[in-house]
Write a protein that holds these residues in place. Structure first.
Motif, PDB file in Angstrom:
ATOM      1  N   MET A 162       2.195  -7.349  -3.280  1.00  0.00           N
ATOM      2  CA  MET A 162       1.107  -6.340  -3.562  1.00  0.00           C
ATOM      3  C   MET A 162       0.568  -6.498  -4.689  1.00  0.00           C
ATOM      4  O   MET A 162      -0.131  -5.295  -5.043  1.00  0.00           O
ATOM      5  N   ARG A 217      -4.008  -8.671  -4.022  1.00  0.00           N
ATOM      6  CA  ARG A 217      -4.755  -7.473  -3.580  1.00  0.00           C
ATOM      7  C   ARG A 217      -6.249  -7.897  -3.737  1.00  0.00           C
ATOM      8  O   ARG A 217      -6.543  -9.030  -4.428  1.00  0.00           O
ATOM      9  N   TYR A 243      -7.333  -3.671  -1.423  1.00  0.00           N
ATOM     10  CA  TYR A 243      -6.758  -3.614  -0.104  1.00  0.00           C
ATOM     11  C   TYR A 243      -5.779  -4.910  -0.054  1.00  0.00           C
ATOM     12  O   TYR A 243      -6.117  -5.949  -0.530  1.00  0.00           O
ATOM     13  N   GLU A 261      -2.217   4.829 -10.274  1.00  0.00           N
ATOM     14  CA  GLU A 261      -2.512   4.202  -8.991  1.00  0.00           C
ATOM     15  C   GLU A 261      -1.901   5.133  -7.855  1.00  0.00           C
ATOM     16  O   GLU A 261      -0.668   5.647  -7.937  1.00  0.00           O
ATOM     17  N   VAL A 288      -1.550   4.597  -4.044  1.00  0.00           N
ATOM     18  CA  VAL A 288      -1.196   3.625  -2.848  1.00  0.00           C
ATOM     19  C   VAL A 288      -0.745   4.265  -1.801  1.00  0.00           C
ATOM     20  O   VAL A 288       0.123   4.954  -1.274  1.00  0.00           O
ATOM     21  N   GLN A 330       1.579   8.220   0.571  1.00  0.00           N
ATOM     22  CA  GLN A 330       0.838   7.994  -0.587  1.00  0.00           C
ATOM     23  C   GLN A 330       1.985   8.033  -1.864  1.00  0.00           C
ATOM     24  O   GLN A 330       2.656   8.948  -1.990  1.00  0.00           O
ATOM     25  N   TRP A 333       7.198  -4.036  -6.115  1.00  0.00           N
ATOM     26  CA  TRP A 333       7.203  -3.924  -4.528  1.00  0.00           C
ATOM     27  C   TRP A 333       8.089  -4.643  -3.578  1.00  0.00           C
ATOM     28  O   TRP A 333       7.921  -6.028  -3.773  1.00  0.00           O
ATOM     29  N   ALA A 358      -1.662  -2.109   2.352  1.00  0.00           N
ATOM     30  CA  ALA A 358      -1.852  -0.873   1.735  1.00  0.00           C
ATOM     31  C   ALA A 358      -3.271  -0.778   1.016  1.00  0.00           C
ATOM     32  O   ALA A 358      -3.793  -1.922   0.872  1.00  0.00           O
ATOM     33  N   TYR A 359      -3.717   0.527   0.946  1.00  0.00           N
ATOM     34  CA  TYR A 359      -4.845   0.597   0.409  1.00  0.00           C
ATOM     35  C   TYR A 359      -4.711   1.452  -0.984  1.00  0.00           C
ATOM     36  O   TYR A 359      -4.319   2.687  -1.102  1.00  0.00           O
ATOM     37  N   ILE A 360      -5.199   0.659  -1.961  1.00  0.00           N
ATOM     38  CA  ILE A 360      -4.935   1.039  -3.447  1.00  0.00           C
ATOM     39  C   ILE A 360      -5.948   1.811  -3.969  1.00  0.00           C
ATOM     40  O   ILE A 360      -7.075   0.988  -4.422  1.00  0.00           O
ATOM     41  N   GLU A 384      -7.050   2.833  -7.751  1.00  0.00           N
ATOM     42  CA  GLU A 384      -6.682   2.739  -9.203  1.00  0.00           C
ATOM     43  C   GLU A 384      -7.576   3.675  -9.999  1.00  0.00           C
ATOM     44  O   GLU A 384      -8.815   3.313 -10.037  1.00  0.00           O
TER      45      GLU A 384
END
Length: 401
Positions: free
Chosen positions: A92, A96, A109, A126, A128, A151, A162, A172-174, A176
């Protein structure tokens, strides 16, 4: 955060002696925002929080960004970056792929099967979103369970890692930020309580319930930071394990919010995107579009009206259901639409008329609106559906007049 919590062992009064059963002092650390004028928590460590034995360069994943030029709407198919059915030999943090970014926010992602290294983002918070899969997030505050639809908010400088724990990759869609991600101010009382009109409340925000302690020496932590505007990484080696906190209290800590607990705000006619807002950052907002009853005026048109983003880029991540306004465009699970400021966007051809008479939308999407233009990561260009921009006209570039 908006409310106080106490976890584990803390002394009756702050900044006073706190000892173990053998009489040894614990070391108090204030983790606070905005200098000493924002939310904070006090953590009690067994070892000295600043004690490191080495510091070296960590080479970050590709951070290159390209301008959206020539200007056009774009469709990114994120699952192509980590194809279904292929082992996701990534974690994770190092795995990325940067999709979009500007000076305020960066969106990545990842699909991960391996546990990540210990990691700390010293640039900003962040958020996530877990598209699928699940696992555990170990943090200096304690552990969190995360699964599809969650989330996970990780405050700036929270050391964590993680651990995916299912047979399928954790996708996961992150998001920041470069500062902090918080509930919108209009949802909060002057003292920080979520108000009655907010689409969620404190009961929906789940932080760690107990400390999580680990032992070890010469422990590696990867740190993302920004010494002079450029985003870089440092590999720190701690003398003892950072997860040595026996207790903490305060209003700053990581938490999990299940998107299923977001209560949609509906009306007789179409509600604008701010009705779907969940969080805000510096020069960007985050909205949750969830399954909901739609407009009930007898002449209503439930899908959005066409609109121009005069001040914003609009980024939509499609993560469930069937988004009514995008039918026929090729957008599906794991897609991202990029609708930049500068010209109009809205429903695909036919969607405007088809939506009349509908009573319910079964759709799930996370939206980021920015107030400065976004640039495209190399990963975005690698997974772009290049025909999307022409789907409103039914023509391609060679057929322009």
């Amino acid at each position: 955060m908006t409310f106080y919590r106490q976890v584990g062992s803390v002394p009756p009064k702050r900044h006073t002696q706190h000892r173990n059963t053998e009489g040894k002092l614990y070391y108090e650390e204030l983790m606070g925002e905005e200098g000493f004028s924002g939310d904070s928590s006090l953590l009690y460590h067994r070892g000295l929080p600043p004690a490191i034995v080495d510091s070296s360069v960590w080479a970050l994943p590709d951070q290159t960004l390209h301008p959206n030029h020539p200007l056009r709407h774009r469709h990114l198919k994120l699952h192509e970056l980590f194809p279904e059915g292929k082992p996701a030999e990534t974690d994770m943090v190092d795995g990325r792929r940067l999709i979009l970014g500007n000076a305020d926010v960066r969106i990545s992602y990842v699909a991960a099967l391996r546990e990540s290294p210990l990691y700390r983002n010293a640039i900003g918070d962040e958020l996530v979103y877990i598209e699928s899969g699940g696992g555990v997030v170990e943090t200096v505050f304690g552990t969190l369970r995360a699964h599809r639809g969650h989330q996970v908010l990780l405050p700036r400088a929270t050391t964590h890692r993680w651990l995916p724990d299912g047979p399928e990759p954790l996708r996961a869609y992150i998001i920041e930020g470069t500062r902090h991600i918080t509930p919108p101010k209009r949802y909060l009382s002057k003292y920080g309580q979520l108000l009655e009109h907010a689409p969620y409340c404190e009961r929906d925000l789940h932080g760690p319930d107990e400390p999580f302690e680990a032992t070890g020496t010469d422990v590696e932590v990867l740190v993302k930071h920004r010494p002079a505007g450029e985003i870089v990484g440092t590999r720190m080696i701690y003398a003892s394990h950072p997860f040595d906190v026996v207790g903490w209290d305060g209003c700053l800590y990581p938490f999990v919010f299940d998107i299923a607990d977001f209560e949609p705000i509906t009306g007789r006619v179409h509600q604008p995107p701010p009705a779907h807002q969940a969080f805000e950052g510096s020069n960007f907002v985050i909205c949750n579009f969830v399954p909901r009853k739609v407009d009930y005026h007898p002449l209503s048109i439930p899908v959005p009206y066409y609109h121009s983003n005069v001040d914003s880029d609009e980024i939509m991540f499609y993560c469930g259901g069937n988004y009514e306004a995008r039918k026929g465009s090729g957008i599906g699970q794991g897609s991202v639409s990029v609708h930049p400021g500068g010209y109009a966007h809205g429903p695909q051809p036919g969607a405007y008329e088809r939506s009349i008479g509908l009573e319910f939308f079964d759709e799930l999407a996370v939206m980021v609106d920015t107030f400065h233009p976004l640039r495209l990561g190399t990963a975005a260009l690698a997974c772009e559906d290049t025909g999307y921009a022409w789907t409103w006209s039914g023509r391609g570039p060679s057929e322009w007049i």
